[in-house]
Design a protein around this motif. Structure first.
Motif, PDB file in Angstrom:
ATOM      1  N   GLU A  51       0.817  -1.212   0.000  1.00 36.22           N
ATOM      2  CA  GLU A  51       0.000   0.000   0.000  1.00 36.22           C
ATOM      3  C   GLU A  51       0.855   1.269   0.000  1.00 36.22           C
ATOM      4  OE1 GLU A  51      -0.341  -2.534   2.160  1.00 36.22           O
ATOM      5  OE2 GLU A  51      -2.449  -2.956   2.596  1.00 36.22           O
ATOM      6  N   PRO A 111     -10.259  -5.588  -6.588  1.00 33.66           N
ATOM      7  CA  PRO A 111     -10.233  -4.422  -7.466  1.00 33.66           C
ATOM      8  C   PRO A 111      -9.407  -4.650  -8.743  1.00 33.66           C
ATOM      9  CG  PRO A 111      -9.441  -3.867  -5.263  1.00 33.66           C
ATOM     10  CD  PRO A 111      -9.640  -5.330  -5.286  1.00 33.66           C
ATOM     11  N   ASP A 150      -7.674   3.402 -10.084  1.00 37.71           N
ATOM     12  CA  ASP A 150      -7.911   4.487  -9.126  1.00 37.71           C
ATOM     13  C   ASP A 150      -7.006   4.351  -7.908  1.00 37.71           C
ATOM     14  OD1 ASP A 150     -10.935   5.747  -9.789  1.00 37.71           O
ATOM     15  OD2 ASP A 150     -10.496   3.770 -10.618  1.00 37.71           O
ATOM     16  N   LYS A 198      -5.985   5.619  -3.776  1.00 41.27           N
ATOM     17  CA  LYS A 198      -6.633   5.509  -2.463  1.00 41.27           C
ATOM     18  C   LYS A 198      -7.936   6.289  -2.410  1.00 41.27           C
ATOM     19  CE  LYS A 198      -2.907   5.055   0.726  1.00 41.27           C
ATOM     20  NZ  LYS A 198      -1.720   5.828   0.941  1.00 41.27           N
ATOM     21  N   ASP A 199      -8.906   5.726  -1.700  1.00 42.68           N
ATOM     22  CA  ASP A 199     -10.159   6.430  -1.478  1.00 42.68           C
ATOM     23  C   ASP A 199     -10.187   6.884  -0.019  1.00 42.68           C
ATOM     24  OD1 ASP A 199     -12.635   7.469  -1.892  1.00 42.68           O
ATOM     25  OD2 ASP A 199     -13.688   5.539  -1.953  1.00 42.68           O
ATOM     26  N   VAL A 204     -11.307   7.279   7.271  1.00 45.93           N
ATOM     27  CA  VAL A 204     -10.222   6.332   6.972  1.00 45.93           C
ATOM     28  C   VAL A 204      -9.952   6.331   5.473  1.00 45.93           C
ATOM     29  CG1 VAL A 204     -10.693   4.769   8.895  1.00 45.93           C
ATOM     30  CG2 VAL A 204     -11.815   4.383   6.701  1.00 45.93           C
ATOM     31  N   GLN A 205      -8.803   5.765   5.118  1.00 40.66           N
ATOM     32  CA  GLN A 205      -8.474   5.625   3.706  1.00 40.66           C
ATOM     33  C   GLN A 205      -8.537   4.152   3.321  1.00 40.66           C
ATOM     34  OE1 GLN A 205      -4.643   7.746   3.768  1.00 40.66           O
ATOM     35  NE2 GLN A 205      -5.646   9.189   2.383  1.00 40.66           N
ATOM     36  N   VAL A 206      -8.760   3.909   2.028  1.00 44.23           N
ATOM     37  CA  VAL A 206      -8.815   2.535   1.546  1.00 44.23           C
ATOM     38  C   VAL A 206      -7.928   2.422   0.302  1.00 44.23           C
ATOM     39  CG1 VAL A 206     -10.285   0.709   0.635  1.00 44.23           C
ATOM     40  CG2 VAL A 206     -11.156   2.217   2.426  1.00 44.23           C
ATOM     41  N   SER A 207      -6.871   1.633   0.428  1.00 42.63           N
ATOM     42  CA  SER A 207      -5.973   1.419  -0.716  1.00 42.63           C
ATOM     43  C   SER A 207      -6.614   0.475  -1.720  1.00 42.63           C
ATOM     44  CB  SER A 207      -4.663   0.795  -0.239  1.00 42.63           C
ATOM     45  OG  SER A 207      -3.826   1.787   0.262  1.00 42.63           O
ATOM     46  N   ARG A 208      -6.339   0.729  -2.993  1.00 36.50           N
ATOM     47  CA  ARG A 208      -6.913  -0.121  -4.041  1.00 36.50           C
ATOM     48  C   ARG A 208      -5.878  -0.336  -5.138  1.00 36.50           C
ATOM     49  NH1 ARG A 208     -12.274   3.250  -5.302  1.00 36.50           N
ATOM     50  NH2 ARG A 208     -10.728   4.902  -5.360  1.00 36.50           N
ATOM     51  N   PHE A 261      -1.283  -6.196  -1.534  1.00 36.94           N
ATOM     52  CA  PHE A 261      -1.446  -5.490  -0.266  1.00 36.94           C
ATOM     53  C   PHE A 261      -0.532  -6.114   0.795  1.00 36.94           C
ATOM     54  CE2 PHE A 261      -5.517  -5.228  -2.510  1.00 36.94           C
ATOM     55  CZ  PHE A 261      -5.693  -3.852  -2.579  1.00 36.94           C
ATOM     56  N   GLY A 262      -0.269  -5.344   1.835  1.00 40.03           N
ATOM     57  CA  GLY A 262       0.647  -5.804   2.884  1.00 40.03           C
ATOM     58  C   GLY A 262       0.227  -7.122   3.514  1.00 40.03           C
ATOM     59  N   PHE A 287      -9.590  -7.546   0.094  1.00 33.23           N
ATOM     60  CA  PHE A 287      -9.625  -7.277  -1.347  1.00 33.23           C
ATOM     61  C   PHE A 287      -8.872  -8.365  -2.110  1.00 33.23           C
ATOM     62  CE2 PHE A 287     -10.327  -2.381  -1.315  1.00 33.23           C
ATOM     63  CZ  PHE A 287     -11.688  -2.592  -1.412  1.00 33.23           C
TER      64      PHE A 287
END
Lengths: 187, 571
Positions: free
Chosen positions: B123, B197, B201, B203-204, B214-218, B238-239, B246
């Protein structure tokens, strides 16, 4: 070595185009037709995005069902577990603290009924689910705070319990965010 | 609970059911027989001609290895510089920085050698460009490299006497176009429809139901997750790897990922039988490897489903088993199964945190990587097993007092020396590395490094030792899983494990391919009454015994200091 250098460079170039450019673009193209359009499926309440269906989030207010402890505080800009060994004394104190705090907020629950998942960290820190048992033992607390009859909440849990895959494989589970969204809609 | 058991039984059976026909298909692809993807031939030939390769020309074992090593060197240099400069390159919506030189060194090697040890977190430590143009790319090509080298061995075994092990470039290309890519497209699409995903796009940022921000990595992860498993790579987007919701959204995707990661290793065993027309040999090897799997799996399952005894002592319920570091949607049974599958084959992806497993399970995971040949990684698993076979042939030959032979060729001093060297090397790398780390941790724990040794470990005592030991085992086995509590992103760990990975990759490939080349060059001796039957149960059980003895002799002391001591401290 020299004889092989030029073919090496060229074949690297070819497969960069195939594996790193065309292949992800193809998958991204197909991804548009998935639920969530490849951006991750979101849950919307009153026209506002309140979260991603698959990503767990923090609930620490008494009026909501609680998820499992998270080692990354449910901030999905990262992910990971506690990585504590099973015999680590500091870790065991941490578990004990989770048990104590759960018992304070849920005075009607007996300690031996707390399923371990509610006091141990998940692997990703973003676990969106809990088991049905972990939901049922929180009912008394929520019923009291929200002034709702317990059987109404019990049936809500039953309705949100996801059966194993094909009813054959894997555990039963409940998505905490979906359950809490439905809880807010109860009157 | 019973549905959890059904889940792993079904996963295992489906693997075998798909792997068998896939093995036949793979054998056909490399034998040049008719297959359904023959329409790709013109494209493959055009690729090879564009690269200036005479793809019909065979190679001897030296040429084959030179080509393989040259292209790997190119990939290393390329990967190193992209990772170093990723912060200034495109496809970086989250504005992640470039990697430090030591981290670039470690990560470039890690993906080139099919290990996928990750001292960074996806991330925050990698850009989409690195994920696709370095990691995904190398996940395809490192798997193809392993398979190509195994096909060289097949070619050596197929002919009575030959010095032609096939054309490296042609095999490499066909592996990607005929096997890896088509299967990956299917897997990636299945993942995408289950919630992984695929879009570019960044991070949201969202406000949760309770009102936290909060943020959400994609990111376009589905394609990478497909090849990460099919190619036994294991490096996640992802980590948290496949524990991340996801990367592995539900029980179906969990079954999918657990099946496809072991698919090619098993299929290659059957492919061997079809290719050299010795199907009984394949079944025998498969049986022994499966026995190895069960020996490691059963204790792990029992331990994890039983739960942590120290948590039981606190007086709370563990109805599903040990849950620390595991996800509710998979449960302990599927997590335990995954942890063994991922360590016996060299994937190293995880759906639960190995650092939090019980000591017995940790011991089984370590043994899986130390043997590294129960199915094993893409291509390299059988190459490792071949080394064990050569040693067994040698020992069996000594026992019956005959010159050892394998499939019609005399195994002589040179071949046995190579095999012995490959076997002993692992013990040297793993124990040498661990000893060095333990020395700094004990005697120089305040030394002025980026991360002081005193801050390396996340757990004290025996488990802390296991964290260091596991890191070298995983590096040498090109596995890539980790006891993630170890603070590994600093020069000491990045550099030492970098060398462990590179030696652990190429010597166990060069060794068997060289042996195959040397043997194939020798005069063929027809079978007689005195020939050692390598596809007999006796021989296979002897091989198993050799594996057990070598592993026990090499690694008993550090295993006692780590997981075994931890077990006795808990009971």
């Amino acid at each position: 070595m020299k004889k092989y250098l030029l073919p090496s460079l060229k074949i690297t170039l070819v497969f960069l185009v195939i594996c790193s450019l065309l292949y992800p673009l193809l998958i991204a193209g197909i991804g548009h037709f998935t639920p969530g359009g490849g951006r991750g499926e979101t849950i919307v309440v009153n026209g506002k995005v309140v979260g991603y269906a698959n990503i767990g989030q923090k609930f620490d207010q008494d009026k909501y069902f609680w998820p499992r402890p998270s080692a990354v505080a449910f901030n999905a800009a990262g992910s990971g577990g506690s990585n504590k060994g099973p015999a680590n004394q500091d870790y065991l104190k941490d578990v004990q603290a989770h048990i104590d705090s759960f018992l304070i907020h849920n005075p009607t629950v007996k300690k031996e009924n707390i399923p371990s998942e509610l006091v141990t960290y998940s692997g990703s820190g973003l676990d969106p689910d809990i088991s049905p048992q972990a939901a049922y033992i929180q009912v008394d607390r929520i019923a009291k705070v929200r002034n709702l009859p317990t059987d109404k909440i019990n049936s809500l849990i039953a309705g949100h319990t996801e059966k194993p895959f094909l009813a054959l494989f894997g555990p039963e589970k409940i998505n905490v965010l979906r359950l809490n969204v439905a809880l807010d809609e109860l009157h | 609970m019973s549905t959890e058991w059904m889940g792993i039984i079904a996963s295992f059976l489906i693997t075998i059911i798909i792997a068998y026909p896939l093995g036949r298909y793979i054998a056909k692809v490399f034998a040049g027989e008719k297959t359904i993807l023959d329409f790709l031939s013109p494209l493959e030939n055009r690729i090879l001609r564009f690269c200036g390769i005479d793809y019909k020309k065979g190679m001897n074992w030296k040429e084959f290895l030179k080509a393989m090593l040259t292209v790997n060197l190119v990939w290393f240099v390329y990967a190193f510089f992209v990772l170093l400069g990723q912060g200034h390159l495109p496809l970086n919506p989250d504005k992640n920085p470039g990697m430090s030189p030591d981290l670039s060194f470690n990560t470039a090697i890690s993906f080139m050698v099919n290990c996928n040890l990750q001292d960074y977190s996806g991330e925050t430590g990698a850009t989409y460009l690195s994920q696709l143009f370095v990691f995904t790319f190398l996940q395809f090509l490192s798997a193809a490299t392993g398979i190509a080298c195994l096909v060289a061995l097949f070619n050596g075994l197929k002919e009575k006497t030959t010095n032609n092990l096939g054309n490296f470039w042609a095999i490499l290309t066909k592996t990607v176009t005929r096997i890896l890519l088509p299967l990956c497209i299917v897997i990636a699409v299945l993942l995408a429809f289950n919630g992984t995903p695929t879009s570019f796009d960044g991070k949201d940022t969202i406000t949760t139901l309770q009102g936290d921000t909060v943020q959400v990595s994609r990111g376009p992860a589905a394609g990478m997750i497909a090849i990460k498993h099919l190619g036994t790579n294991g490096g996640g987007w992802f980590g948290a790897n496949s524990a991340h919701p996801f990367e592995n959204p539900n029980y179906f995707t969990n079954m999918l990922e657990i099946i496809v990661q072991v698919l090619i290793p098993v299929a290659m065993i059957f492919a061997l039988g079809f290719y050299i027309k010795r199907r009984k040999l394949s079944w025998m090897i498969f049986a022994i490897m499966t026995l190895g799997l069960f020996c490691l799996l059963v204790p792990t399952l029992v331990t994890e489903v039983y739960g942590n005894p120290l948590i039981t002592k606190m007086g709370i319920a563990q109805p599903t088993g040990a849950m620390e570091g595991k996800e509710v949607r998979f449960g302990p049974a599927a997590s335990a199964y995954w942890s063994i599958v991922t360590t016996i084959i060299s994937t190293g992806s995880v759906n639960s945190m190995h650092d939090s497993f019980m000591p017995v399970s940790g011991l089984m995971q370590m043994l899986g990587m130390l043997v590294n040949a129960f199915y094993g990684g893409c291509g390299v698993g059988l190459l490792n097993y071949y080394i064990y076979i050569i040693i067994t042939v040698f020992i069996a030959g000594l026992m019956v007092g005959r010159t050892p032979e394998f499939l019609g060729h005399k195994v002589e001093a040179r071949e046995v020396k190579i095999a012995a060297l490959v076997t002993l090397l692992s013990a040297f790398i793993i124990k040498g590395g661990t000893a060095l780390a333990a020395y700094y941790f004990v005697y120089h724990n305040n030394i002025d490094w980026a991360v002081k040794p005193s801050a390396w470990l996340n757990n004290p005592g025996y488990h802390g030792f296991s964290e260091m030991f596991y890191q070298y085992i995983s590096s040498n086995a090109n596995n890539g899983s980790g006891y993630a509590g170890l603070t590994a992103n600093n020069p000491f760990w990045n550099i030492t494990t970098g060398f462990a990975m590179i030696l652990g990759r190429f010597l166990p490939i060069i060794g068997p391919v060289a042996i195959a080349g040397l043997l194939a060059n020798k005069k063929y001796i027809p079978e007689s009454a005195g020939t050692l039957q390598v596809d007999s149960m006796t021989f296979e059980v002897t091989t198993f015994a050799v594996i057990v003895i070598i592993t026990a002799l090499s690694y008993f002391p550090p295993l006692v200091l780590g997981p075994i001591a931890e077990y006795f401290s808990m009971h």
